[in-house]
Design a protein around this motif. Structure first.
Motif, PDB file in Angstrom:
ATOM      1  N   HIS A  10      25.721 -58.106  17.328  1.00 48.53           N
ATOM      2  CA  HIS A  10      25.376 -59.511  16.484  1.00 48.53           C
ATOM      3  C   HIS A  10      24.056 -59.231  15.610  1.00 48.53           C
ATOM      4  CE1 HIS A  10      24.741 -63.724  15.624  1.00 48.53           C
ATOM      5  NE2 HIS A  10      23.521 -63.766  16.090  1.00 48.53           N
ATOM      6  N   GLU A  11      23.086 -58.602  16.070  1.00 46.67           N
ATOM      7  CA  GLU A  11      21.941 -58.353  15.398  1.00 46.67           C
ATOM      8  C   GLU A  11      22.255 -57.484  13.871  1.00 46.67           C
ATOM      9  OE1 GLU A  11      17.535 -56.260  15.407  1.00 46.67           O
ATOM     10  OE2 GLU A  11      18.795 -55.976  17.169  1.00 46.67           O
ATOM     11  N   GLN A  12      23.038 -56.648  14.292  1.00 48.18           N
ATOM     12  CA  GLN A  12      23.433 -55.879  13.102  1.00 48.18           C
ATOM     13  C   GLN A  12      24.271 -56.484  11.885  1.00 48.18           C
ATOM     14  OE1 GLN A  12      25.348 -52.654  15.378  1.00 48.18           O
ATOM     15  NE2 GLN A  12      23.540 -51.280  14.735  1.00 48.18           N
ATOM     16  N   TYR A  13      25.219 -57.779  12.506  1.00 46.62           N
ATOM     17  CA  TYR A  13      25.931 -58.446  11.346  1.00 46.62           C
ATOM     18  C   TYR A  13      24.917 -59.346  10.844  1.00 46.62           C
ATOM     19  CZ  TYR A  13      30.751 -57.448  13.135  1.00 46.62           C
ATOM     20  OH  TYR A  13      31.919 -56.602  13.280  1.00 46.62           O
ATOM     21  N   VAL A  14      23.774 -59.826  11.292  1.00 42.58           N
ATOM     22  CA  VAL A  14      23.049 -60.648  10.888  1.00 42.58           C
ATOM     23  C   VAL A  14      22.226 -59.705   9.544  1.00 42.58           C
ATOM     24  CG1 VAL A  14      20.802 -61.826  10.881  1.00 42.58           C
ATOM     25  CG2 VAL A  14      22.368 -62.153  13.036  1.00 42.58           C
ATOM     26  N   ILE A  15      22.017 -58.529  10.055  1.00 40.93           N
ATOM     27  CA  ILE A  15      21.231 -57.812   9.071  1.00 40.93           C
ATOM     28  C   ILE A  15      21.959 -57.619   7.860  1.00 40.93           C
ATOM     29  CG2 ILE A  15      20.312 -55.493   8.449  1.00 40.93           C
ATOM     30  CD1 ILE A  15      19.839 -55.295  11.388  1.00 40.93           C
ATOM     31  N   ILE A  16      23.577 -57.321   7.978  1.00 44.27           N
ATOM     32  CA  ILE A  16      24.460 -57.125   6.999  1.00 44.27           C
ATOM     33  C   ILE A  16      24.501 -58.553   6.148  1.00 44.27           C
ATOM     34  CG2 ILE A  16      26.856 -56.532   6.290  1.00 44.27           C
ATOM     35  CD1 ILE A  16      26.949 -54.901   8.496  1.00 44.27           C
ATOM     36  N   GLY A  17      24.596 -59.465   6.813  1.00 43.17           N
ATOM     37  CA  GLY A  17      24.802 -60.790   6.180  1.00 43.17           C
ATOM     38  C   GLY A  17      23.518 -61.271   5.318  1.00 43.17           C
ATOM     39  N   LEU A 196      14.518 -64.401   1.185  1.00 35.91           N
ATOM     40  CA  LEU A 196      15.630 -64.167   2.202  1.00 35.91           C
ATOM     41  C   LEU A 196      15.362 -62.791   2.974  1.00 35.91           C
ATOM     42  CD1 LEU A 196      18.845 -65.643   0.909  1.00 35.91           C
ATOM     43  CD2 LEU A 196      17.704 -66.583   3.098  1.00 35.91           C
ATOM     44  N   ALA A 197      15.099 -61.605   2.144  1.00 35.48           N
ATOM     45  CA  ALA A 197      14.978 -60.425   2.651  1.00 35.48           C
ATOM     46  C   ALA A 197      13.840 -60.111   3.612  1.00 35.48           C
ATOM     47  CB  ALA A 197      15.019 -59.583   1.421  1.00 35.48           C
ATOM     48  N   TYR A 198      12.653 -61.070   2.704  1.00 35.73           N
ATOM     49  CA  TYR A 198      11.466 -60.879   3.622  1.00 35.73           C
ATOM     50  C   TYR A 198      11.614 -61.548   4.961  1.00 35.73           C
ATOM     51  CZ  TYR A 198       6.412 -61.800   4.557  1.00 35.73           C
ATOM     52  OH  TYR A 198       5.483 -61.710   5.375  1.00 35.73           O
ATOM     53  N   LEU A 199      12.446 -62.487   5.189  1.00 30.78           N
ATOM     54  CA  LEU A 199      12.353 -63.314   6.520  1.00 30.78           C
ATOM     55  C   LEU A 199      13.490 -62.536   7.351  1.00 30.78           C
ATOM     56  CD1 LEU A 199      12.567 -66.925   5.121  1.00 30.78           C
ATOM     57  CD2 LEU A 199      10.529 -65.758   6.310  1.00 30.78           C
ATOM     58  N   PHE A 200      14.399 -61.805   6.959  1.00 27.52           N
ATOM     59  CA  PHE A 200      15.641 -61.462   7.884  1.00 27.52           C
ATOM     60  C   PHE A 200      16.007 -60.003   7.718  1.00 27.52           C
ATOM     61  CE2 PHE A 200      16.534 -65.911   6.832  1.00 27.52           C
ATOM     62  CZ  PHE A 200      16.100 -66.658   7.963  1.00 27.52           C
ATOM     63  N   VAL A 201      15.546 -59.213   6.703  1.00 23.52           N
ATOM     64  CA  VAL A 201      16.002 -57.858   6.915  1.00 23.52           C
ATOM     65  C   VAL A 201      14.762 -57.038   7.326  1.00 23.52           C
ATOM     66  CG1 VAL A 201      16.659 -55.905   5.536  1.00 23.52           C
ATOM     67  CG2 VAL A 201      17.321 -58.297   4.703  1.00 23.52           C
ATOM     68  N   PRO A 202      15.037 -56.319   8.655  1.00 25.08           N
ATOM     69  CA  PRO A 202      14.044 -55.488   9.254  1.00 25.08           C
ATOM     70  C   PRO A 202      14.414 -54.063   8.961  1.00 25.08           C
ATOM     71  CG  PRO A 202      16.161 -55.598  10.719  1.00 25.08           C
ATOM     72  CD  PRO A 202      16.268 -56.423   9.594  1.00 25.08           C
ATOM     73  N   GLU A 203      13.530 -53.237   9.198  1.00 21.35           N
ATOM     74  CA  GLU A 203      13.657 -51.670   9.187  1.00 21.35           C
ATOM     75  C   GLU A 203      14.799 -51.118   9.956  1.00 21.35           C
ATOM     76  OE1 GLU A 203      13.483 -48.507   7.454  1.00 21.35           O
ATOM     77  OE2 GLU A 203      11.913 -49.603   6.726  1.00 21.35           O
ATOM     78  N   THR A 204      15.498 -50.498   9.152  1.00 19.49           N
ATOM     79  CA  THR A 204      16.787 -49.725   9.565  1.00 19.49           C
ATOM     80  C   THR A 204      16.610 -48.278   9.704  1.00 19.49           C
ATOM     81  OG1 THR A 204      18.061 -49.789   7.861  1.00 19.49           O
ATOM     82  CG2 THR A 204      18.080 -51.851   9.334  1.00 19.49           C
ATOM     83  N   HIS A 205      15.914 -47.703   8.983  1.00 20.49           N
ATOM     84  CA  HIS A 205      16.168 -46.134   8.523  1.00 20.49           C
ATOM     85  C   HIS A 205      15.147 -45.140   9.327  1.00 20.49           C
ATOM     86  CE1 HIS A 205      18.477 -43.213   6.266  1.00 20.49           C
ATOM     87  NE2 HIS A 205      17.331 -42.892   5.602  1.00 20.49           N
TER      88      HIS A 205
END
Length: 433
Positions: A10-17, A196-205
């Motif tokens: 679910h967390e990954q779907y939130v990231i993609i969204g 939106l990116a600042y609030l919801f996109v974490p580090e993934t790489h």
């Protein structure tokens, strides 16, 4: 598909969204200029050649910035470059307003497009890398299609903003030019994208400290990346480079219009149709490629659809025929895009995906950037039909490049995804997962 079957939480779907939403909103600034500038150029005294240069400037800026952007992603991660790129694009979009009121609009429009291109280099490199990071090979086509669809889908909205909003605003807002209203709306949405990116996109790489072994100037020149990049180059030369930069002129020449709009508003609608088809089939093509043993047949099918679309465009002399051509061209380009980037991720080790994305984007932007510079002067010389007919040959060339490159790299014309998956961090999905 459940989390257990698809391997995406679910967390990954939130990231993609969140990435989709951010790229969608910032994409307005990319599309808003296309229906406006070709006509505005004659009002402001900008030559057709310089209009083509302005429309292509963002891609030539990305051409320089894409490879370093990919290396930066592999070095420092995805979150900071993604947010920074979105904010740079927002600033660039606001520059259209300055250019409009300037006594010398040409350098301002050019500078604005260059700035927009630098920001988008960071956004594209990070968005695809995020999709590769959070998906497995059996769901990667769908994930890439979603991300790619989000990156592209903001563009038709920008086309509508540029064509329709400027047209309507000219009629109802007496003290402010409609073009300025369109530019202002696009700027506000670009700032929303960065938030939106600042609030919801974490580090993934990148975990922990930056990977200092990756130099900012490093690129990926592997056969796989070059093959995918050349296919991207060929498709985008015709789609973004030729079609989008000439459609408003085509409508003027053929006296075609929809819903009572002039050529500027109508071109925005038709271009939006192509990108709507592209966005739908980016997801559809990616999903289908996940469900088949090999992604290559799906790619070849949609490449053929693109070619047929350009053939119909070359003879289009009515609104229904033109609409059919736009649907086919957009659907073919979109259906190619999702599986193509997924194929790149399949064949690229996880820690090199940023650089691979950067190189792929470099070649795509060469195609998209050369398109207006080549097509606008040639159409003035020989007309629309020969140029659009020539564009029908480009997707077929892309199909040959794909087959030759994949055969060279894997030893097979239609390699199975299980066989070619290089990502040790993203093993193939299976019912046992």
């Amino acid at each position: 598909m459940s989390e257990e079957e698809g391997g995406i939480t679910h967390e990954q779907y939130v990231i993609i969204g969140s990435v989709i939403a951010s790229t969608f909103f910032v994409g307005f600034g990319g599309g808003v200029i296309f229906p406006i500038l070709p006509n505005l150029g004659s009002v402001l005294g900008i030559s057709p050649l310089f209009v083509g240069l302005i429309l292509s400037a963002n891609r030539f800026a990305r051409l320089v910035a894409n490879a370093p952007a990919g290396s930066i992603v592999d070095r420092v991660g995805t979150r900071t470059p993604f947010i920074a790129g979105l904010f740079i694009q927002a600033v660039g979009t606001s520059g259209y307003i300055v250019a409009y009121f300037s006594a010398v609009p040409e350098p301002w429009f050019l500078l604005t497009r260059i700035l927009w291109g630098l920001g988008s280099a960071l956004v594209f490199a990070t968005a695809y890398t995020i999709a590769a990071d959070v998906s497995k090979s059996g769901s990667r086509g769908t994930s890439m299609g979603l991300i790619r669809g989000g990156t592209i889908f903001g563009f038709p909205t920008g086309l509508v903003v540029g064509g329709v909003v400027s047209d309507v605003a000219d009629r109802v807002i007496w003290n402010l030019p409609g073009d300025v209203v369109a530019f202002s709306v696009a700027t506000m949405f670009a700032l929303l994208a960065a938030l939106l990116a600042y609030l919801f996109v974490p580090e993934t790489h990148v975990e922990g400290e930056a990977n200092s072994s990756v130099k900012p100037w490093e690129i990926d020149s592997s056969p796989t990346t070059l093959t995918v990049g050349l296919v991207n180059f060929t498709i985008l030369f015709g789609y973004i480079g030729a079609l989008f930069s000439t459609l408003v002129l085509f409508l003027n020449r053929r006296n075609l219009a929809v819903l009572g709009f002039d050529a500027q508003g109508s071109s925005g609608m038709f271009m939006a149709i192509t990108v709507l088809g592209a966005a739908v089939f980016m997801l559809g093509g990616g999903y289908l490629s996940d469900r088949r043993k090999s992604r290559v047949p799906i790619l070849l099918f949609f490449i053929g659809v693109t070619s047929v679309g350009f053939l119909i465009l070359a003879i289009a002399n009515s609104v229904p025929t033109l609409m059919l051509a736009c649907v086919l061209i957009g659907s073919g380009q979109g259906g190619t895009s999702g599986p193509l980037v997924a194929l790149l991720a399949d064949l690229t080790p996880a820690d090199q995906m940023g650089r691979a994305s950067g190189t792929n984007n470099v070649l795509g932007d060469i195609g998209g950037g050369l398109g207006p510079l080549v097509s606008l002067p040639l159409i003035e010389a020989v007309g629309f039909t020969p140029i659009y007919a020539a564009c029908a040959l480009l997707p077929l060339t892309a199909g040959v490049i794909l087959l030759v490159g994949i055969r060279y790299e894997t030893g097979r014309l239609f390699p199975e995804t299980d066989y070619i998956d290089m990502s040790t961090e993203s093993p193939r999905d299976s019912p046992a997962d």
